[in-house]
Design an enzyme around this catalytic site. Structure first.
Site: not given
Length: 250
Positions: A38, A153
């Protein structure tokens, strides 16, 4: 009792929170060595420490090709193999299509589409050397149908489904399976930061979902375990939808 991922080494991106973290937990519970990756370094490191055991953390910006090489090379150096890649990291943003700019679209696609593309390239060689593996790309129901406000998106998630199909065909001779996991609305930071709590609590909001609620991160994680494990050894170039039936009723 032997876990379904015993002996496997897995890399999960976007694993500091949400269903990425749930997937990492589930992989570890099934016996895998799990590397949580991450950009949120503190949260990701804390998550790996909380899982404990063989869980590790690696800082990774999935839009950075050199960072992918460094993380994957490090995993192989430490563990000798890499068997599973879960491309979960994503940016989520909604807004009118006519208000999008090419620049904002590119920033979102850098993570949601370019990131998985780079990941596939980075892991293909070590997976091949280990006799094969499983790559799971996380799309969205916004990549199955058209939702207002999801132009950028949705575009990235539709495209990820296409990337999955092409990669599955090209990598099959190498023993690498490539599948697409498609969650619907899943409880967690991404959903809750974009939908007001009172809306999520309103039964009318779930009128189009037969199971009448948001999904739970662990429900998506169980589907990911199946796709990562040898239980799905004859499954590739396909999609597993985990959405409470929301896209199956229209």
């Amino acid at each position: 009792m032997t876990g379904r991922l015993e002996g496997k080494v897995a890399l999960v991106t976007g694993a500091a929170q949400g269903h990425g973290l749930a997937e990492a937990r589930a992989f570890a519970a099934e016996g895998a060595i799990v590397v949580l990756a991450d950009v949120a370094v503190e949260a990701g490191a804390a998550a790996a420490a909380d899982i404990g055991g063989t869980a590790e953390f690696a800082a990774l910006d999935v839009s950075d090709e050199a960072a992918w090489r460094s993380v994957v090379d490090g995993i192989v150096a430490r563990h000798g193999r890499l068997d599973v890649l879960l491309n979960n990291a994503a940016r989520y943003r909604t807004g009118p299509l006519l208000d999008e700019s090419p620049q904002s679209l590119a920033r979102l696609a850098d993570v949601n589409l370019y990131g998985p593309f780079l990941g596939i390239q980075a892991v293909a060689k070590p997976m091949t050397a280990g006799g094969g593996g499983s790559i799971i790309n996380v799309s969205s129901t916004a990549g199955l149908t058209g939702y207002a406000g999801h132009g950028a998106y949705g575009l990235s998630k539709w495209a990820l489904r296409g990337l999955t199909r092409v990669a599955a065909v090209e990598l099959a001779p190498l023993g690498i399976r490539v599948t697409c996991l498609i969650p619907g609305a899943v409880a967690g930071p991404m959903l809750e930061s974009n939908v007001p709590p009172e809306v999520l609590a309103d039964p009318a909001h779930w009128a189009g979902t037969p199971l009448a609620r948001a999904g739970r991160p662990e429900e998506v994680a169980r589907a990911a375990v199946f796709l990562a494990s040898d239980d799905s050894s004859y499954v590739t170039a396909t999609e597993l939808v985990v959405d409470g039936g929301s896209t199956g009723t229209g």
